[in-house]
Design an enzyme around this catalytic site. Structure first.
Site, PDB file in Angstrom:
ATOM      1  N   SER A   1      36.072  40.553  45.736  1.00 56.89           N
ATOM      2  CA  SER A   1      36.377  39.126  45.740  1.00 56.89           C
ATOM      3  C   SER A   1      37.797  38.891  46.224  1.00 56.89           C
ATOM      4  CB  SER A   1      36.226  38.574  44.329  1.00 56.89           C
ATOM      5  OG  SER A   1      36.771  37.280  44.219  1.00 56.89           O
TER       6      SER A   1
ATOM      7  N   TYR B   1      38.609  38.652  35.878  1.00 52.31           N
ATOM      8  CA  TYR B   1      37.660  38.807  36.986  1.00 52.31           C
ATOM      9  C   TYR B   1      38.324  39.528  38.156  1.00 52.31           C
ATOM     10  CZ  TYR B   1      34.663  37.341  40.886  1.00 52.31           C
ATOM     11  OH  TYR B   1      33.865  37.316  41.989  1.00 52.31           O
TER      12      TYR B   1
END
Length: 180
Positions: free
Chosen positions: A74, A87
């Protein structure tokens, strides 16, 4: 893996795996201060999932002398955003594993790469509504990616056209916007 691992399955289908794409993800949570132990506990297991998959499937790729492993990462690893700390950290750990595995399996002909996906429109991200749509405006293309665009980059990394790409993270994040 030992006799109890996935590699010893009775149907043998996993033994013919030529490409492994790991796309496990949990959405970003809240910021650091309001986090509860349960949220931290949920995210701390994220790096273990691809590790177990690679442990199960890479030996057959090594034995055949070819294969591709693609980990979906990501932009949160390099672009900080409120609420994305845990995350982003788990995806950064995945990128580190990608580089380690590339060095470990590369000599046997197995390539390992990551794809850092930018904000992508999927059924799962639809729940984030307008706030997520705004994330698309923050990239140079000023829109969200379609899942098919991310899939195209994964297909490239799995193909022989990417035969000399190993141990890297390909950015599919819509580009950096100009400052000023």
């Amino acid at each position: 893996m030992g006799a109890q691992g996935p590699q010893s399955g009775t149907d043998g289908r996993h033994r013919r795996c030529c490409a492994l794409v790991h796309a496990s993800s949990l959405p970003p949570q809240q910021g650091c201060l309001p986090h509860r132990r349960a949220a931290l506990s949920t995210h701390q297991h994220q790096p273990a999932r691809p590790y177990l998959l690679v442990q199960a499937l890479a030996p057959a790729m090594v034995q055949r002398g070819h294969g591709a492993i693609i980990n979906i990462s990501s932009g949160a690893t390099t672009t900080p955003g409120p609420g994305t700390g845990i995350y982003g950290a788990t995806k950064a750990a995945l990128e580190s594993l990608t580089r380690v595995w590339a060095a470990e399996f590369g000599p046997a002909g197995v390539r390992v790469n990551a794809l850092a996906a930018g904000p992508t429109r999927t059924e799962g991200t639809a729940a984030f509504g307008d706030a997520f749509e705004a994330a698309g405006k923050a990239v140079a293309l000023q829109r969200l990616a379609d899942a098919e665009e991310i899939a195209g980059a994964v297909t490239f990394l799995a193909s022989q056209a990417a035969g000399y790409i190993n141990g890297t993270t390909l950015s599919a994040m819509g580009g950096m916007p100009a400052l000023g």
